[in-house]
Design an enzyme around this catalytic site. Structure first.
Site, PDB file in Angstrom:
ATOM      1  N   GLU B 131       4.164  46.496   3.675  1.00 21.94           N
ATOM      2  CA  GLU B 131       5.312  46.342   4.574  1.00 21.94           C
ATOM      3  C   GLU B 131       5.866  47.697   4.988  1.00 21.94           C
ATOM      4  O   GLU B 131       6.263  47.903   6.132  1.00 21.94           O
ATOM      5  CB  GLU B 131       6.429  45.550   3.880  1.00 21.94           C
ATOM      6  CG  GLU B 131       6.189  44.059   3.802  1.00 21.94           C
ATOM      7  CD  GLU B 131       6.390  43.356   5.137  1.00 21.94           C
ATOM      8  OE1 GLU B 131       5.698  43.692   6.099  1.00 21.94           O
ATOM      9  OE2 GLU B 131       7.233  42.439   5.182  1.00 21.94           O
ATOM     10  N   THR B 184      11.422  44.824  15.121  1.00 20.25           N
ATOM     11  CA  THR B 184      12.120  44.615  13.851  1.00 20.25           C
ATOM     12  C   THR B 184      13.132  45.731  13.583  1.00 20.25           C
ATOM     13  O   THR B 184      14.219  45.491  13.070  1.00 20.25           O
ATOM     14  CB  THR B 184      11.097  44.574  12.691  1.00 20.25           C
ATOM     15  OG1 THR B 184      10.121  43.589  13.003  1.00 20.25           O
ATOM     16  CG2 THR B 184      11.758  44.193  11.396  1.00 20.25           C
TER      17      THR B 184
END
Lengths: 312, 312
Positions: B131, B184
């Site tokens: 991530e 994001t």
């Protein structure tokens, strides 16, 4: 029925990470209310024991009789007459839910005397009104568990959404009341209006962990989740020796330790009664070493809530 | 072993009130990773399907191979060689945990190829590293559920404390991905650093309610608790027609509806597959009426997590 005697328990509100949303009842101490029916209408306060003369004797301004008046009004009962006695078995302003215990004992006793026109859960708004009379704020985190028993979550105040969750069978509370006093309004006043998003996330994680830990009977998870990064760091400043007493509890096996309600009482949770007693001893000794006397109560989470002790 | 093919599922992070602390996996879609062992050392990306050429082909910068390199380094394996193929079965930047699914499929496949030196839960920090490679931030609310399956709580990031809780058997997720894209980093950037204490308390109440509701199998409580007063009001501005789509879902029986991860996908929870399908239809139709195409997935909460599809 002409006479009722009812008990409602002390409570621990906030429970570390759960400011304003968590609370649980303990088995003792608790307040006792007696009601004697009489022919003439009107509510009279006959006696208050254990308050050192500090609670209002005016029935409208006293939390116990205030909730009774509120309940009678709601039910449309106008010609009712009784005498009331309140036995305070815990100190005022102690963080043990003193006013909540009185209000709940009062409203449960009155409902019983009237042959239970309302279910117990329906009495919650009335008990909250007692909190408003006593402290100016209608919080539910003491009256909720005092009325419903068990470990209570207040999901929402508007609309009111209060329910209890199961707890592990071997979970004991140690409640220690140091002989000092904090004004609840002061304890609320020193809190900041804003919280960092980072601390909000940490607190949410611990709230989720504590609920899951209690419901899974996972003592380690309960212990890891008893962390309050928002309220305890501010309010603990008002309690002398807070850090030392908390550390002593944790060093002797407590799962967690924090402020009970707005203090100055402190509570710890432990696995097993022996551990809970030992934790109580070291907390009391640590206060004592700083010249502060304290009283200690060790108890299971009270699952039953209020109790009708006598009626006839 | 010379060949492995592994699947990891899409995930819904945040789950309404649980920003950064809640996530759950769904059954499909999910990403698939293949690894072919080869004699010469070094990891080579052989193929990436379904990314429209947008993912890095440099093995150090790609989340899938990046986690493999990280895992090999941790295990002290230096002379390992393989070719890797990634099948992206969901759009990038969709709010469906796309990078998490790839990273988890990659690390699970590599661990299996090495005969499982680490337990599945021990793979979490490596998947989180994926991530970080993909988005710059090592969040666990997608990789946690993608790796562990089920409904996952991230109690704490430091130390890392991640666990799953049971959910009701008849709880279905509807995931709708509108054909628009949100970065994001932007979605995080628009959040405020401070939250009012009042909103923090409301959110904590809903977090507690949602955990209790899931564990008690209390659909009404789940529904009442799916309220986000902190993140959704800000981020929903980035999703055209959000309020209309959410209202349509609620009007057709969804227990709750909110943003999936940082969006633009939206999810709803429903009781029963028929209701979840109906909710998907009206959400899709509402987007469509505003000229936005969307794809819909209806699924149980995925309890298993990743899957080894083939090995030899």
């Amino acid at each position: 029925m002409n006479y009722i005697k009812a008990f409602a328990p002390a409570t621990v509100a906030n429970v570390s990470c759960g400011f304003d949303i968590f609370g649980f009842a303990i088995e003792e101490p608790g307040d006792v209310v007696e009601i004697w029916r009489r022919d003439e209408p009107g509510i009279i306060i006959k006696d208050i024991f254990g308050d050192e003369g500090r609670l209002p004797r005016n029935p409208e301004k006293n939390a116990v009789t205030g909730v009774m008046i509120h309940l009678l009004k709601h039910l449309g009962i106008t010609n009712f007459g009784c005498e009331v006695a309140l036995h305070k078995n815990m100190p005022l302003g102690s963080g043990m839910g003193s006013s909540a215990a009185s209000a709940v004992a009062g409203v449960v006793a009155m409902n019983e005397l009237l042959d239970c026109p309302l279910a117990r859960t329906e009495l919650l708004p009335f008990a909250m009104e007692g909190e408003r009379i006593a402290s100016g704020s209608a919080h539910a985190d003491n009256v909720g568990p005092a009325l419903l028993g068990g470990f209570v979550i207040i999901r929402s105040y508007s609309p009111l959404d209060v329910f209890s969750i199961p707890v592990p069978k071997d979970l004991y509370c140690t409640l220690v009341h140091p002989d000092i006093e904090i004004n609840t309004k002061d304890a609320r006043y020193i809190l900041r209006d804003e919280v960092s998003l980072k601390n909000t996330i940490s607190q949410m994680g611990n709230v989720a962990g504590l609920v899951a830990g209690l419901m899974k009977e996972d003592y380690d998870l309960i212990s890891r989740s008893m962390v309050d990064v928002i309220i305890e760091p501010v309010r603990s400043i008002l309690i002398p020796e807070f850090n030392k007493v908390k550390q002593a509890a944790l060093d002797h096996g407590a799962l967690g330790c924090s402020i009970s309600g707005s203090g100055p009482s402190m509570f710890a949770l432990s696995r097993g009664i022996e551990n809970a007693k030992k934790v109580g001893e070291v907390m009391k000794r640590t206060f004592s070493e700083a010249g502060i006397e304290s009283s200690t109560h060790v108890s299971l989470i009270n699952q039953g809530g209020p109790l009708i002790m006598e009626k006839n």
